[in-house]
Enzyme design. Structure first.
Site, PDB file in Angstrom:
ATOM      1  N   LYS A  49       0.800  -1.230   0.000  1.00 19.34           N
ATOM      2  CA  LYS A  49       0.000   0.000   0.000  1.00 19.34           C
ATOM      3  C   LYS A  49       0.829   1.274   0.000  1.00 19.34           C
ATOM      4  O   LYS A  49       0.362   2.320  -0.471  1.00 19.34           O
ATOM      5  CB  LYS A  49      -0.940   0.006   1.202  1.00 19.34           C
ATOM      6  N   SER A 300       0.665  -9.721  -0.818  1.00 19.70           N
ATOM      7  CA  SER A 300       0.476  -8.271  -0.728  1.00 19.70           C
ATOM      8  C   SER A 300       0.778  -7.663   0.627  1.00 19.70           C
ATOM      9  O   SER A 300       1.063  -6.470   0.723  1.00 19.70           O
ATOM     10  CB  SER A 300      -0.954  -7.916  -1.141  1.00 19.70           C
TER      11      SER A 300
END
Length: 397
Positions: A49, A300
């Site tokens: 992110k 992720s």
């Protein structure tokens, strides 16, 4: 509009903000395909992110920076915004759902942000962030439905092909869709022959349902161990990019995600959160047509709360037949417990805990129950033990 040039620009801007995460070949994951991991769980802030939020904040005007920024997140975007805002000397306020892991909440504060806890899930935090944005004139940093954010996430796709240009497929988790939108745009722009697959949790399939229906849909309820992809509705921008670039979307169960987390820990010595392990779960449980292919799974994020990790490991052990609870009805007489223990030991089972309960009202006055938690190798091993107990005359209930 997100273009390859924009993604390359993001790579240049972010070179001093993020770290490249080299691919890891994971030979122990599958016998059917060649699996590589893109370990964004090792990224600064523990997730991808920071790429999108970092690029977005770098592109703000001076006026937008002066107003301060606000964001909403299940945790990882929060940390990315907090870190990037602090780097540029900008005040940041983050709205998080009250179910966000404590580790993510504390990390967000540690990167310099003010935190506002909101009852509910991501979408509730989003609504609160919009309310505060309008009230205080903050600059809003969307976690996925923003083209600068998408471009920042797309830098992962460039890194993958720089290291493995002959990849056959790339697999990403989908929540709101920012990660896969950027990665798919980069991958398909560089080599349209490479397949890009998305994975959602079975309990939060908003993009999966949206693509099926041909328009963004809103789910009334979502529930999954993968809090990072627990999103009720995809973005308008991300929906269009997924429609254009993504080859297929599949779903995985929480049990399958838990098994993938456990597999990463045992075979790769790598910690992943639920969203990070979802792509691997899709490969492990044959949800995708990748037999004989070189497949890159984007891990992720790794920001999983240790208490959740403990529960997930337990679930993964159960799902893989590594842990089993047996309830055995016995006659209340000497030697029964020893006989059961001898059978289990002879078959190689390991007793973790045992509870002996005498007969209660409504049961045989001479009966009792034995509840045993076992450590086993797999489901075949469980069957071997239960068959031996039944053959010895014991009744399993």
């Amino acid at each position: 509009m997100v273009t390859l040039d924009k993604i390359y620009h993001a790579s240049y801007v972010l070179k001093d903000v993020v770290i490249p995460t080299p691919l890891v070949k994971a030979s122990a994951i599958s016998d059917d395909c060649e699996v590589y991991l893109k370990p964004e769980n090792l990224q600064i802030t523990g997730s991808f992110k920071v790429r999108g939020s970092g690029y977005k904040i770098s592109q703000l005007t001076e006026e937008e920076k002066k107003r301060g920024v606000i964001a909403c997140s299940a945790g990882n975007h929060a940390q990315g915004v907090a870190l990037a805002a602090t780097k540029y000397g900008i005040k940041s306020l983050i709205c998080l759902p009250d179910g966000a892991p404590i580790s993510k909440v504390e990390a967000t504060k540690g990167y310099g942000a003010e935190v506002c806890m909101v009852p509910g899930v991501y979408d509730d935090a989003y609504n609160k962030a919009c309310e505060l944005r309008d009230e205080h004139n903050y600059t809003f940093i969307h976690p996925f439905d923003d083209e600068n954010v998408i471009a920042g996430q797309g830098t992962i796709g460039i890194e993958i092909l720089e290291e493995l240009p002959d990849a056959d497929a790339v697999v990403c988790a989908i929540g709101g869709g920012g990660l896969i939108s950027g990665v798919a745009c980069a991958i398909k722009s560089l080599n349209p022959n490479i397949k890009v697959y998305g994975v959602q949790a079975e309990g939060a399939p908003s993009m999966y349902e949206s693509i099926k229906q041909g328009k963004p849909v809103h789910l009334d309820k979502v529930s999954t161990v993968a809090d990072g992809i627990q999103v009720k509705e995809p973005g308008e921008h991300t929906f269009k990019y997924v429609q254009k670039y993504v080859d297929d979307i599949v779903t995985v169960t929480d049990d399958e995600i838990s098994s993938a987390i456990l597999k990463l820990i045992e075979s790769q010595k790598m910690i992943a959160e639920g969203a990070g392990a979802a792509p691997l779960a899709a490969v492990m449980f044959n949800k995708l047509p990748v037999k004989g292919k070189k497949v890159v799974c984007v891990i992720s994020g790794g920001n999983i709360d240790v208490t959740i990790l403990s529960r997930v490991i337990k679930r993964g052990l159960l799902r893989s037949g590594r842990s089993q609870t047996l309830c055995i009805e016995l006659q209340d007489k000497p030697g029964q417990l020893k006989q059961v223990a001898d059978i289990i030991a002879d078959k190689g089972g390991n007793v973790i805990s045992i509870h002996h309960e005498r007969a209660s009202e409504g049961t045989d006055v001479n009966g009792c129950y034995l509840r045993i938690v076992l450590e086993t190798r797999n489901f075949d091993h469980v069957k071997e033990i239960t068959d031996a107990l039944i053959n010895a005359g014991f009744k399993l209930v």
